[in-house]
Structure formats: structure tokens, C-alpha cells
Scaffold this motif. Structure first.
Motif, mmCIF file in Angstrom:
data_model
loop_
_atom_site.group_PDB
_atom_site.id
_atom_site.type_symbol
_atom_site.label_atom_id
_atom_site.label_comp_id
_atom_site.label_asym_id
_atom_site.label_seq_id
_atom_site.Cartn_x
_atom_site.Cartn_y
_atom_site.Cartn_z
ATOM 1 N N SER A 134 -6.767 11.429 -6.179
ATOM 2 C CA SER A 134 -7.835 10.602 -5.260
ATOM 3 C C SER A 134 -7.444 9.219 -5.097
ATOM 4 C CB SER A 134 -9.215 10.808 -6.201
ATOM 5 O OG SER A 134 -9.098 10.076 -7.460
ATOM 6 N N HIS A 135 -6.611 8.570 -6.137
ATOM 7 C CA HIS A 135 -6.067 7.357 -5.901
ATOM 8 C C HIS A 135 -5.126 7.163 -4.839
ATOM 9 C CE1 HIS A 135 -6.735 7.081 -10.507
ATOM 10 N NE2 HIS A 135 -7.588 7.183 -10.040
ATOM 11 N N TYR A 136 -4.297 8.258 -4.689
ATOM 12 C CA TYR A 136 -3.180 8.426 -3.450
ATOM 13 C C TYR A 136 -4.270 8.158 -2.177
ATOM 14 C CZ TYR A 136 -0.755 10.571 0.335
ATOM 15 O OH TYR A 136 -0.051 10.679 1.626
ATOM 16 N N CYS A 137 -5.157 9.061 -2.007
ATOM 17 C CA CYS A 137 -6.018 9.148 -0.847
ATOM 18 C C CYS A 137 -6.752 7.789 -0.578
ATOM 19 C CB CYS A 137 -7.196 10.166 -1.215
ATOM 20 S SG CYS A 137 -6.454 11.886 -1.255
ATOM 21 N N ALA A 138 -7.088 7.093 -1.693
ATOM 22 C CA ALA A 138 -7.796 5.828 -1.479
ATOM 23 C C ALA A 138 -6.764 4.753 -0.831
ATOM 24 C CB ALA A 138 -8.537 5.504 -3.081
ATOM 25 N N PHE A 139 -5.569 4.817 -1.507
ATOM 26 C CA PHE A 139 -4.767 3.686 -0.828
ATOM 27 C C PHE A 139 -4.040 4.225 0.733
ATOM 28 C CE2 PHE A 139 -4.693 2.339 -5.241
ATOM 29 C CZ PHE A 139 -5.267 1.055 -5.064
ATOM 30 N N ALA A 140 -3.914 5.516 0.719
ATOM 31 C CA ALA A 140 -3.475 5.862 2.125
ATOM 32 C C ALA A 140 -4.283 5.825 3.127
ATOM 33 C CB ALA A 140 -3.132 7.693 1.750
ATOM 34 N N ASP A 141 -5.755 6.048 3.017
ATOM 35 C CA ASP A 141 -6.780 5.713 3.842
ATOM 36 C C ASP A 141 -6.720 4.306 4.052
ATOM 37 O OD1 ASP A 141 -7.604 8.325 3.537
ATOM 38 O OD2 ASP A 141 -9.466 7.920 2.409
ATOM 39 N N LEU A 142 -6.529 3.390 3.059
ATOM 40 C CA LEU A 142 -6.700 1.964 3.552
ATOM 41 C C LEU A 142 -5.309 1.751 4.348
ATOM 42 C CD1 LEU A 142 -7.671 -0.600 3.124
ATOM 43 C CD2 LEU A 142 -6.977 -1.018 0.797
ATOM 44 N N LEU A 173 0.357 7.669 7.455
ATOM 45 C CA LEU A 173 1.236 7.866 6.184
ATOM 46 C C LEU A 173 1.241 9.349 5.826
ATOM 47 C CD1 LEU A 173 0.999 5.359 3.238
ATOM 48 C CD2 LEU A 173 0.584 7.775 2.852
ATOM 49 N N ASN A 174 2.183 9.939 5.285
ATOM 50 C CA ASN A 174 2.219 11.000 4.535
ATOM 51 C C ASN A 174 3.288 10.781 3.361
ATOM 52 O OD1 ASN A 174 5.059 12.588 4.871
ATOM 53 N ND2 ASN A 174 4.403 12.339 7.185
ATOM 54 N N PRO A 175 3.140 11.862 2.292
ATOM 55 C CA PRO A 175 3.856 11.548 1.060
ATOM 56 C C PRO A 175 5.145 11.857 1.186
ATOM 57 C CG PRO A 175 2.216 13.279 0.391
ATOM 58 C CD PRO A 175 1.984 12.837 1.988
ATOM 59 N N HIS A 176 5.706 12.285 2.084
ATOM 60 C CA HIS A 176 7.357 12.488 2.493
ATOM 61 C C HIS A 176 7.931 11.253 3.137
ATOM 62 C CE1 HIS A 176 6.315 16.241 0.899
ATOM 63 N NE2 HIS A 176 5.166 16.314 2.038
ATOM 64 N N LEU A 220 0.793 -1.108 0.129
ATOM 65 C CA LEU A 220 0.019 -0.098 0.063
ATOM 66 C C LEU A 220 1.036 1.298 0.016
ATOM 67 C CD1 LEU A 220 -2.909 -1.189 2.403
ATOM 68 C CD2 LEU A 220 -3.220 -0.470 0.040
ATOM 69 N N ARG A 221 1.912 1.283 0.747
ATOM 70 C CA ARG A 221 2.999 2.302 0.848
ATOM 71 C C ARG A 221 3.382 2.794 -0.662
ATOM 72 N NH1 ARG A 221 4.265 0.640 5.902
ATOM 73 N NH2 ARG A 221 6.419 -0.493 5.004
ATOM 74 N N ARG A 222 3.864 1.745 -1.129
ATOM 75 C CA ARG A 222 4.352 1.447 -2.509
ATOM 76 C C ARG A 222 3.605 2.158 -3.440
ATOM 77 N NH1 ARG A 222 8.767 -3.297 -2.242
ATOM 78 N NH2 ARG A 222 10.540 -2.136 -1.349
ATOM 79 N N GLN A 223 2.441 1.581 -3.397
ATOM 80 C CA GLN A 223 1.189 1.922 -4.147
ATOM 81 C C GLN A 223 1.059 3.638 -4.137
ATOM 82 O OE1 GLN A 223 0.216 0.388 -6.782
ATOM 83 N NE2 GLN A 223 -0.879 1.817 -7.821
ATOM 84 N N CYS A 224 1.048 3.977 -3.091
ATOM 85 C CA CYS A 224 0.941 5.386 -2.466
ATOM 86 C C CYS A 224 1.857 6.245 -3.314
ATOM 87 C CB CYS A 224 0.818 5.632 -1.151
ATOM 88 S SG CYS A 224 -0.671 5.211 -0.687
ATOM 89 N N PHE A 225 3.440 5.854 -3.250
ATOM 90 C CA PHE A 225 4.244 6.114 -3.832
ATOM 91 C C PHE A 225 4.030 6.458 -5.365
ATOM 92 C CE2 PHE A 225 8.165 6.142 -6.657
ATOM 93 C CZ PHE A 225 8.877 7.051 -6.121
ATOM 94 N N LYS A 226 3.610 5.334 -6.006
ATOM 95 C CA LYS A 226 3.325 5.494 -7.445
ATOM 96 C C LYS A 226 2.434 6.496 -7.673
ATOM 97 C CE LYS A 226 3.480 1.840 -10.043
ATOM 98 N NZ LYS A 226 4.544 1.858 -10.761
ATOM 99 N N GLU A 227 1.229 6.601 -7.009
ATOM 100 C CA GLU A 227 0.224 7.501 -7.304
ATOM 101 C C GLU A 227 0.618 8.913 -6.861
ATOM 102 O OE1 GLU A 227 -2.539 6.343 -8.716
ATOM 103 O OE2 GLU A 227 -2.720 4.366 -7.920
ATOM 104 N N PHE A 228 1.520 9.007 -5.846
ATOM 105 C CA PHE A 228 1.829 10.711 -5.618
ATOM 106 C C PHE A 228 3.106 10.979 -6.303
ATOM 107 C CE2 PHE A 228 3.282 14.099 -3.294
ATOM 108 C CZ PHE A 228 2.072 14.759 -2.848
#
Ligand SMILES: [Fe+2]
Length: 264
Positions: free
Chosen positions: A99-107, A119-122, A42-50
Motif C-alpha cells: 500500500s505504501h508503494y501504491c501511495a507514492f506511485a499514485d502521487l 510508473l511500474n515496478p520494473h 518518488l520513483r526512488r521511494q517506490c523502489f524502496k517500498e517495492f
């Protein structure tokens, strides 16, 4: 010429898309899967989205912040040297990616252990296979210009197999059902986005040598995507299985020509 060439290109891609799908579907029932590996993908997917990059005109510096900075910098050029609708498209795309970042970060934040930080983008980081894919895409753009960019657009999203195979978890209890819901949120806009990248090739006037080069670039990128995805999900597939997939030992994805509005 063009319809036959697109069919051949999709024929090159379809087994490799199936390979990426197999990575994700193998992961759901893999003995390697733990809460920790779920948080990691999930963190890695957030990386990709952000922060992911390499496929858009405005996204160097990250899908979200890179595009925002670029849009700000071009404010004075709207309707002077840049068409207003080009900017509208960029903003729509930006909103979707965020919004994709938000969906995976929420999960991720729902699943995290009590007392651990949100989690935060940094705090997000790439991983070696993700970096290798990005480097390959930049190299294709540097060496082949518009054709390299077109290949990147074609492979972007990988036929959305992460999201479709996540959606297949629907109805399962606990974490799996929540993963299905997050993937469903993302699937529809990614699928349309990806089909646009594929259909765009039909508008280019490519010669035979260009189509051949396109097939090579697309195959290289899709193979790098399988390794990127396998590492993202803590290696559910062995190297031997990936090598077999690369040799074509897999049932190809059935490409949806009707939805792509491409002649079959
Ligand atoms: Fe996305």
C-alpha cells in the motif's frame, strides 16, 4: 542493565535520526528542488517500498515479490513447521508495504508530465547510496547473525522522519499538500512497525559486548541512511554538513518512549 542499555543505544541513534530528518526538511525549500527532482525521489521511494530488501526474514528478492514468492513456497509448511500466525504477520506486513508503494506511485503518476508513461515496478532503479546501505545491512547480517539482523530492524524506517517531515507540509498548496497526504497514509503503520523493531531489542538477552557492537552497527547503518536519503533527494545537504551531523553537531530527535512502551 537492559533499560539503561536501550537508552544509550537510542542516544546513539537520536542525532542520526535528526540528520535524516534534516535532509528531507532541507529539501522542501531547497533551490535544487524541481518537478523533476520530486519525480525522482518518488520513483526512488517506490523502489524502496517495492524492491527494497535486507531487513526481513522473507524479503530477499524484494519487499513485495520476494515475500510473495517466499510465502507461496512455504504454503505446505503452514502449521507443520511454521506457525500460522507467523504467516499472518508476514501477509499483514506485505499488504502494508504494497500500500505504501501504491501511495507514492499514485502521487508520481499525478505529478508526471502529460504524455509520459505511468510508473511500474520494473522501471524502478536503486541508486548507489541505496545499494551501499543494503550491502552494509547484508554484511552486518552475514558477519553478526541475529545481532546484525536486530540492528537492521532497529534502523529500519529511520524513525519515519521522511514521513513526518512530509506530513509537516500539510496545508500548503499544490504538490506539497499531496505529498503530506501520501506521507500521512504511510506514517502510522511505519511508525508502529519501526517501534516494534526497536522494542524487540529489549527482549533479547544481550551482554555488555553485544550492546557495544549493536551501538556500532546501528551508528554505521544510520550514517549510511543519511547518505542514502541525501542522494534520494538530489543532495540538499553538503558533505560538510553531513560530516558535522556525524560528529554530533545537531539537536537529537526526541524519542517517544511512551509510544514505544519502553521505560525511559
Ligand atoms: Fe513501507
Amino acid at each position: 542493565m537492559s533499560a539503561a542499555s536501550i537508552r544509550r543505544l537510542i542516544g546513539v541513534a537520536a542525532p542520526l535520526w535528526a540528520g535524516e530528518a534534516e535532509v528531507v526538511s532541507a529539501y522542501w525549500t531547497s533551490p535544487k528542488r524541481t518537478r523533476e527532482t520530486d519525480l525522482l525521489w518518488l520513483r526512488r521511494q517506490c523502489f524502496k517500498e517495492f524492491w527494497g530488501s535486507g531487513v526481513g526474514k522473507y524479503d530477499r528478492g524484494g519487499v513485495v515479490l520476494g515475500q510473495l514468492k517466499n510465502l507461496l513456497a512455504r504454503g505446505a509448511e503452514i502449521d507443520v513447521s511454521i506457525d500460522r500466525y507467523e504467516i499472518l504477520d508476514a501477509i499483514d506486513g506485505l499488504r502494508a508495504e504494497y500500500s505504501h508503494y501504491c501511495a507514492f506511485a499514485d502521487l508520481h503518476d499525478e505529478l508526471r508530465a502529460a504524455g509520459t508513461p505511468r510508473l511500474n515496478p520494473h522501471v524502478l532503479e536503486a541508486w548507489p547510496e541505496e545499494d551501499a546501505l543494503t550491502a552494509l545491512r547484508y554484511r552486518h547480517q552475514d558477519e553478526h547473525g541475529a545481532l546484525g539482523m536486530r540492528a537492521c530492524k532497529f534502523t529500519e524506517g529511520g524513525y519515519c522522519t521522511l514521513f513526518s517531515s512530509g506530513m509537516a507540509l500539510e496545508g500548503r498548496p499544490g504538490v506539497d499538500g499531496r505529498i503530506a497526504a501520501a506521507c500521512a497514509k504511510v506514517y502510522d503503520d511505519e511508525f508502529e512497525h519501526m517501534l516494534a523493531g526497536i522494542a524487540g531489542i529489549a527482549e533479547e538477552n544481550l551482554g555488555a559486548a553485544d550492546w557495544q557492537l549493536m551501538e556500532r552497527l546501528v551508528a554505521e547503518q544510520l550514517k549510511a541512511r543519511i547518505r542514502m536519503r541525501n542522494a534520494q533527494f538530489s543532495l540538499p545537504l553538503s558533505d560538510a554538513r553531513i560530516a558535522a551531523i556525524e560528529r554530533g553537531d545537531i539537536r537529537p530527535i526526541e524519542f517517544d518512549y511512551a509510544r514505544a512502551q519502553l521505560a525511559a
